[in-house]
Design a protein around this motif. Structure first.
Motif, PDB file in Angstrom:
ATOM      1  N   SER A   8       0.821  -1.217   0.000  1.00  0.00           N
ATOM      2  CA  SER A   8       0.000   0.000   0.000  1.00  0.00           C
ATOM      3  C   SER A   8       0.849   1.259   0.000  1.00  0.00           C
ATOM      4  O   SER A   8       0.391   2.323  -0.428  1.00  0.00           O
ATOM      5  CB  SER A   8      -0.917   0.018   1.230  1.00  0.00           C
ATOM      6  N   HIS A 247      -8.420  -1.419   5.580  1.00  0.00           N
ATOM      7  CA  HIS A 247      -8.359  -0.243   4.702  1.00  0.00           C
ATOM      8  C   HIS A 247      -8.793   1.028   5.426  1.00  0.00           C
ATOM      9  O   HIS A 247      -8.305   2.122   5.117  1.00  0.00           O
ATOM     10  CB  HIS A 247      -9.263  -0.457   3.481  1.00  0.00           C
ATOM     11  N   HIS A 275      -3.224  -4.013   3.439  1.00  0.00           N
ATOM     12  CA  HIS A 275      -4.503  -3.554   3.964  1.00  0.00           C
ATOM     13  C   HIS A 275      -5.634  -4.456   3.482  1.00  0.00           C
ATOM     14  O   HIS A 275      -5.781  -4.696   2.280  1.00  0.00           O
ATOM     15  CB  HIS A 275      -4.761  -2.105   3.552  1.00  0.00           C
ATOM     16  N   THR A 276      -6.404  -4.951   4.426  1.00  0.00           N
ATOM     17  CA  THR A 276      -7.510  -5.842   4.103  1.00  0.00           C
ATOM     18  C   THR A 276      -8.755  -5.027   3.762  1.00  0.00           C
ATOM     19  O   THR A 276      -9.022  -3.987   4.363  1.00  0.00           O
ATOM     20  CB  THR A 276      -7.837  -6.776   5.283  1.00  0.00           C
ATOM     21  N   GLY A 277      -9.524  -5.533   2.788  1.00  0.00           N
ATOM     22  CA  GLY A 277     -10.778  -4.906   2.436  1.00  0.00           C
ATOM     23  C   GLY A 277     -11.813  -5.123   3.528  1.00  0.00           C
ATOM     24  O   GLY A 277     -11.729  -6.052   4.329  1.00  0.00           O
ATOM     25  N   LYS A 285     -20.318  -0.870   5.424  1.00  0.00           N
ATOM     26  CA  LYS A 285     -19.312  -1.525   6.235  1.00  0.00           C
ATOM     27  C   LYS A 285     -19.963  -2.153   7.459  1.00  0.00           C
ATOM     28  O   LYS A 285     -20.788  -1.527   8.131  1.00  0.00           O
ATOM     29  CB  LYS A 285     -18.267  -0.493   6.685  1.00  0.00           C
ATOM     30  N   GLY A 318      -7.234  -8.092  -0.036  1.00  0.00           N
ATOM     31  CA  GLY A 318      -7.294  -6.670  -0.335  1.00  0.00           C
ATOM     32  C   GLY A 318      -8.619  -6.198  -0.890  1.00  0.00           C
ATOM     33  O   GLY A 318      -8.849  -4.987  -1.008  1.00  0.00           O
ATOM     34  N   SER A 319      -9.519  -7.106  -1.229  1.00  0.00           N
ATOM     35  CA  SER A 319     -10.817  -6.752  -1.800  1.00  0.00           C
ATOM     36  C   SER A 319     -11.876  -6.714  -0.709  1.00  0.00           C
ATOM     37  O   SER A 319     -11.792  -7.434   0.273  1.00  0.00           O
ATOM     38  CB  SER A 319     -11.232  -7.772  -2.864  1.00  0.00           C
ATOM     39  N   LYS A 320     -12.882  -5.883  -0.895  1.00  0.00           N
ATOM     40  CA  LYS A 320     -13.994  -5.907   0.044  1.00  0.00           C
ATOM     41  C   LYS A 320     -14.817  -7.167  -0.199  1.00  0.00           C
ATOM     42  O   LYS A 320     -14.764  -7.778  -1.267  1.00  0.00           O
ATOM     43  CB  LYS A 320     -14.860  -4.658  -0.110  1.00  0.00           C
TER      44      LYS A 320
END
Length: 492
Positions: A8, A247, A275-277, A285, A318-320
């Motif tokens: 990142s 994130h 960073h994790t989604g 969220k 890394g993706s939501k």
């Protein structure tokens, strides 16, 4: 293929090169003010799998994950229960809950779980270093970091100090030299308005203030950002290899961690930022404050650890990801297929039908291909989704072999079992129940006995009961096919 990660800090995929003999990993842990939910567990799961893969790749891993046990949200819950007399009482309750759920989800233990309250001396020492170096200043007993003294401020988040609005309460804003400056130490306890903002019960006029500590500037409490820097430096080093967090922490938390750490040491704080989604539900969220969360406790009771982990492993870190009943049902189906196939492989391998000279080249090739594809996926920025696809492909080859081969390829099945255990178990943390009768012939005899009972029910006109027996076999992964010559079956 060597391991590469998406950093990142540079927004680029980079070859992973640790700085020393150990890989130093810091994970921004939980503020222990409430029961953890599936959004928290998503970060934990990916951090756990990342650490597992590093270890499986031959690295010695020092994994540190903190508990933030000093926070206004925690102080706001003082008195909510008779046994919660202090902020520390509330924190200890929820730390115990988190540890319980971490064990329930089959996470490997971190090297250490530091708590903020244990590291006040290190925090004070770090703040003193920043003041002496001209990067921080005292105001009315509080201490603030001066962002204008750190030229690289904004390098992680691309936020520039001149573009930032002042944060904090009016008194704090009036004490700052620059709007973007942030607190390292706050004089006094938690303000009554902060308690009211986060309270889940009526305190009346008796507002808790939280725990305070003596310092060279005042009796007070540490700022949020300085805590992680102090704990990371205490248990890892001035420079670490990997820093993991959500994130939503990029700014201001991680940006401020970088500024204060590098200003104090003159060294890069973390070489790779992962960073994790976020986990979402209904396009928002998942958050305790929004009330749209599903607790880990409820999820463990409803789905179990293997389904939860399978759900998380369907999407890259890394993706939501979106939580829904449909997504969990799909994860449950995928896990059950893996589990059934594993059990079938164990039973076939341990049966008298498995021989030393039988050889299924397709099965053995599938094991080799799965291992190679799994390794390539995990080395490509810990791509758990593609790694899971590789693991699931092995189930097809194993099931085909068991259905068609006679006799069984003992060595091929043994290799498949070991692949499930090493890749699915050791890396993904899935728990294959190894309790089995170990005999396909015995399993077949039991199925035939059930089918005899089913036929007797049909002959007696009890068709609903006969259908129930067929459905029960289907739930166990046994497909029944009726014909003029009587019923036949196969293991799916």
């Amino acid at each position: 293929m060597a391991l590469s990660v998406t950093n990142s800090l540079t927004d680029e995929r980079e070859a992973f090169e640790p700085t020393g003999d150990e890989v130093l990993v810091y994970v921004c842990g939980l503020t222990v003010s409430d029961d953890p939910h599936l959004g928290h567990a998503r970060l934990w799961t990916h951090a756990d799998v990342i650490a597992r893969w590093l270890a499986a790749s031959g690295y010695d891993v020092r994994h540190v994950e903190n508990f933030t046990d000093v926070n206004e949200k925690i102080a706001a819950r003082v008195g909510e229960r008779p046994e919660w007399d202090t902020e520390a009482d509330v924190a200890r309750h929820y730390i115990a809950r988190v540890i319980e759920y971490m064990r329930g989800l089959n996470f490997r233990r971190a090297t250490v779980y530091p708590r903020v309250s244990e590291h006040i001396p290190e925090i004070i020492e770090l703040v003193e270093t920043l003041i002496e170096a001209g990067h921080a200043y005292e105001a009315n007993g509080s201490v603030y970091f001066d962002v204008t003294t750190f030229d690289d401020y904004g390098k992680l988040s691309n936020q520039q100090p001149d573009d930032l609005e002042a944060q904090g309460d009016p008194d704090e804003r009036s004490e700052k030299r620059n709007p973007a400056d942030f607190a390292l130490w706050k004089a006094g306890g938690v303000a009554p308005d902060a308690i009211e903002e986060h309270a889940k019960h009526d305190h009346g006029d008796d507002h808790p203030t939280g725990q305070t500590w003596e310092s060279p500037w005042s009796e007070g409490r540490p700022g949020w950002h300085i805590e992680c820097s102090a704990m990371s430096m205490t248990h890892l080093d001035d420079t670490i290899d990997i820093h993991i967090g959500g994130h939503d922490l990029v700014f201001p938390h991680h940006e401020n961690e970088i500024a204060q750490s590098e200003a104090a040491t003159g060294q890069q704080f973390a070489n790779y930022w992962l960073h994790t989604g976020l986990l979402e539900t209904d396009d928002e969220k998942m958050s305790s404050s929004l009330g749209n969360f599903f607790t880990v406790e409820d999820a463990l009771e409803k789905y179990g650890p293997n389904v939860i982990r399978t759900f998380y492993l369907s999407t890259e870190y890394g993706s939501k990801q979106t939580f829904s009943e449909a997504a969990m049902a799909e994860a449950e189906e995928r896990w059950e297929r893996l589990e059934r196939t594993y059990h079938a492989a164990v039973a076939a391998c341990d049966s008298v039908g498995a021989t030393a000279k039988a050889e299924d080249s397709d099965l053995r090739a599938a094991v080799s291909d799965t291992t190679e594809e799994f390794t390539a996926a995990m080395n490509a920025d810990f791509n758990v989704r593609e790694a899971m696809v590789a693991l699931r492909s092995l189930t097809t080859a194993v099931n085909r072999h068991i259905e068609e081969a006679e006799p069984y390829d003992y060595q091929g099945l043994k290799a498949a079992i070991e692949a499930f255990e090493s890749l699915g178990g050791d890396v993904f943390g899935l728990q294959f129940d190894t309790e089995t009768d170990g005999d396909v012939a015995l399993a077949s005899e039991v199925v035939e006995l059930v089918l005899d009972v089913r036929e007797a029910e049909r002959e007696a006109g009890n068709y609903d009961r006969a259908d129930d027996l067929r459905d029960s076999l289907a739930d166990l992964g046994i497909e029944v096919q009726d014909s003029d010559d009587g019923p036949t079956f196969r293991f799916e």
